[in-house]
Design an enzyme around this catalytic site. Structure first.
Site, PDB file in Angstrom:
ATOM      1  N   PRO A 230      29.372  53.839  15.984  1.00  0.00           N
ATOM      2  CA  PRO A 230      30.330  53.513  17.056  1.00  0.00           C
ATOM      3  C   PRO A 230      30.555  52.033  17.283  1.00  0.00           C
ATOM      4  O   PRO A 230      31.431  51.659  18.052  1.00  0.00           O
ATOM      5  CB  PRO A 230      29.695  54.164  18.281  1.00  0.00           C
ATOM      6  N   ASN A 232      27.821  49.389  17.729  1.00  0.00           N
ATOM      7  CA  ASN A 232      26.759  48.555  18.304  1.00  0.00           C
ATOM      8  C   ASN A 232      26.253  47.526  17.306  1.00  0.00           C
ATOM      9  O   ASN A 232      26.126  46.336  17.627  1.00  0.00           O
ATOM     10  CB  ASN A 232      25.598  49.423  18.782  1.00  0.00           C
ATOM     11  N   LYS A 233      25.946  47.984  16.090  1.00  0.00           N
ATOM     12  CA  LYS A 233      25.422  47.058  15.076  1.00  0.00           C
ATOM     13  C   LYS A 233      26.500  46.068  14.636  1.00  0.00           C
ATOM     14  O   LYS A 233      26.207  44.901  14.361  1.00  0.00           O
ATOM     15  CB  LYS A 233      24.867  47.842  13.883  1.00  0.00           C
ATOM     16  N   ASP A 278      36.454  54.914   3.448  1.00  0.00           N
ATOM     17  CA  ASP A 278      35.101  55.179   2.969  1.00  0.00           C
ATOM     18  C   ASP A 278      34.622  53.974   2.165  1.00  0.00           C
ATOM     19  O   ASP A 278      35.277  53.570   1.189  1.00  0.00           O
ATOM     20  CB  ASP A 278      35.118  56.439   2.098  1.00  0.00           C
ATOM     21  N   CYS A 355      17.719  56.113  11.111  1.00  0.00           N
ATOM     22  CA  CYS A 355      16.995  56.515  12.322  1.00  0.00           C
ATOM     23  C   CYS A 355      16.228  57.795  12.007  1.00  0.00           C
ATOM     24  O   CYS A 355      16.207  58.736  12.790  1.00  0.00           O
ATOM     25  CB  CYS A 355      17.929  56.700  13.508  1.00  0.00           C
TER      26      CYS A 355
END
Length: 474
Positions: A230, A232-233, A278, A355
């Site tokens: 989304p 954040n990084k 992609d 994660c």
């Protein structure tokens, strides 16, 4: 009924293990997101109870119009626990209401059976590990300074201290300078600082990839976030780059791409070009990508490390469940991403993170990646410990690496022990002596005497160092 269909779609995706609760909800249109999230989370809290009531009342057997169990779950949740179904009259709502008396009776009988007096006692309890994870706030340095943020938090009544012991305590993180930890109960989603993009809600471990990649702060810098939504990084990379250079952020899914663009706009990321494509389809030799020097890879994974406040609601059904076939497919995809990143002609640093807590997605992917043709041809090695958050205590699992010493080169975070979600981070570095391998060995030798006079020991030791540069090290 569209609201209920949206919530049903989220539950369907969770059943299919297409992402975490937080990640899937982030793909919901922003105008519906808050309401949908509340219904999904509350339904999951009571899912076991609601399923038992639905089955005992034989709702799905008697009402053919209700073809989805997840749709039945959200409707029965609101009927029994939220004061009624919030939708206009229609055949599906009427199908549920025809069984209202039976459903309410079975719900009451279940409460008596379990010996509880209130509805809340039937809800699934929180994961104890989540209670040990602070609420992390990353200061968005594209807007203001960490110093100003510190002063603002203190003006709001927060005091420096242990955030797990007091709701008004907070502290600056020991590893990520722009990160602050607050009490787990702290809420910032309605805070003007969050709404204006000055602070980003981001778990500590999720901040490691961008920090370890350490992209340059130059006007000519070219960086890629290969799976950006989304955002954040991506916003963290932008802040580290001080909004300089060019940061390409790829997202192949149309809805997630829209979420990414909204996030980048809110975070004032002016050097980012969001691309709805992609990453694997991008040619490394395309002119605008030939200068890429840093790539962040955080591809799809099992999400098995996520425990923070939401995904514990899925644990009862997924506890100790390891789908080997799914993990193998994910690992193959993750390796493919790394190999593609290694073909970019100018890339110097590649961060690969997940994660996940599974070695098959972490150490196993890394140990295979370093043996690939792309790694050997490009002269990539694993970043040494001093290059990969050296002060972080938890490293990789030695027995899962071909060379046990390589475990020191990667970072792990353990949920419940490290005050973060479960996470894994590795760094691939192109050896400096061969960074311009396309120029040929002779050119490197011609440069050697000039460069070595500044950085290398006397000539008697130079030969050993040069030979060593061709070895993949830990």
């Amino acid at each position: 009924m569209n609201f209920y269909f949206e919530a049903t779609n989220v539950l369907d995706k969770l059943d299919a293990k297409k992402g975490s609760i937080k990640g899937i909800i982030a793909s919901v249109a922003e105008k519906n997101r808050k309401r949908t999230a509340a219904l999904v989370i509350e339904t999951l809290k009571y899912k076991q109870v609601l399923n038992e009531v639905i089955d005992t009342a034989q709702l799905l057997k008697q009402e053919k119009k209700i073809t989805s169990r997840n749709l039945a779950l959200v409707l029965v949740h609101d009927l029994l626990l939220a004061g009624g179904i919030q939708a206009g009259e229609g055949p599906i709502k009427q199908a549920v209401l025809r069984h209202r008396t039976r459903l309410q009776s079975e719900f009451t009988r279940l409460k008596v059976k379990r010996g509880v007096k209130s509805n809340s006692e039937l809800a699934q309890t929180d994961d104890a590990r989540a209670a040990a994870i602070p609420r992390y706030i990353r200061v968005n340095r594209t807007c203001w300074s960490t110093k100003d943020a510190l002063a603002t938090f203190q003006a709001q009544g927060y005091q420096v201290g242990d955030p797990l012991t007091s709701s008004k305590a907070f502290k600056q993180d020991d590893h990520i300078p722009d990160l602050f930890a607050f009490h787990p109960s702290a809420r910032f989603t309605d805070d003007p600082l969050y709404l204006s993009g000055k602070i980003i809600l981001q778990d500590k471990a999720s901040c490691f990839p961008a920090y370890i990649l350490a992209p340059p702060t130059r006007d000519d810098a070219v960086v890629i976030d290969a799976t950006a939504a989304p955002g954040n990084k991506t916003s963290h990379l932008c802040a580290i780059m001080q909004n300089k250079g060019k940061l390409f952020a790829f997202e192949r899914d149309r809805k997630r791409y829209s979420t990414l663009k909204n996030m980048l706009s809110k975070a004032h990321c002016n050097n980012v070009e969001a691309v709805n494509a992609d990453f694997l389809t991008i040619s490394p030799n395309e002119e605008k990508f030939r200068g890429v020097t840093h790539i962040l890879l955080d591809p799809s994974c099992s999400g098995s490390g996520i425990v923070n406040r939401l995904d514990h609601l899925l644990d009862n059904e997924q506890e100790n469940e390891v789908d080997s076939e799914r993990l193998n497919k994910l690992a193959a995809f993750q390796l493919k991403m790394i190999r593609h990143a290694m073909t970019f002609p100018s890339v110097q640093r590649i961060v690969y993170s997940t994660c996940s807590v599974h070695a098959i997605e972490n150490e196993h992917v890394v140990r295979e990646a370093i043996k690939t043709e792309e790694a050997i041809k490009g002269r990539f090695r694993l970043g040494r410990r001093e290059e990969v958050l050296p002060t972080w205590h938890r490293r990789g699992i030695p027995e899962e690496m071909d060379n046990p010493d390589d475990a020191e080169s990667v970072v792990r975070c353990s949920p419940g022990e490290d005050a973060t979600n479960g996470f894994f981070v590795s760094l691939f570095v192109r050896d400096e002596d061969v960074a311009e391998s396309s120029a040929g060995t002779s050119k490197r030798k011609d440069r050697g005497s000039e460069d070595d006079s500044q950085t290398r020991p006397p000539p008697t030791k130079r030969k050993r160092k040069k030979n060593k540069s061709n070895i993949v090290t830990s």
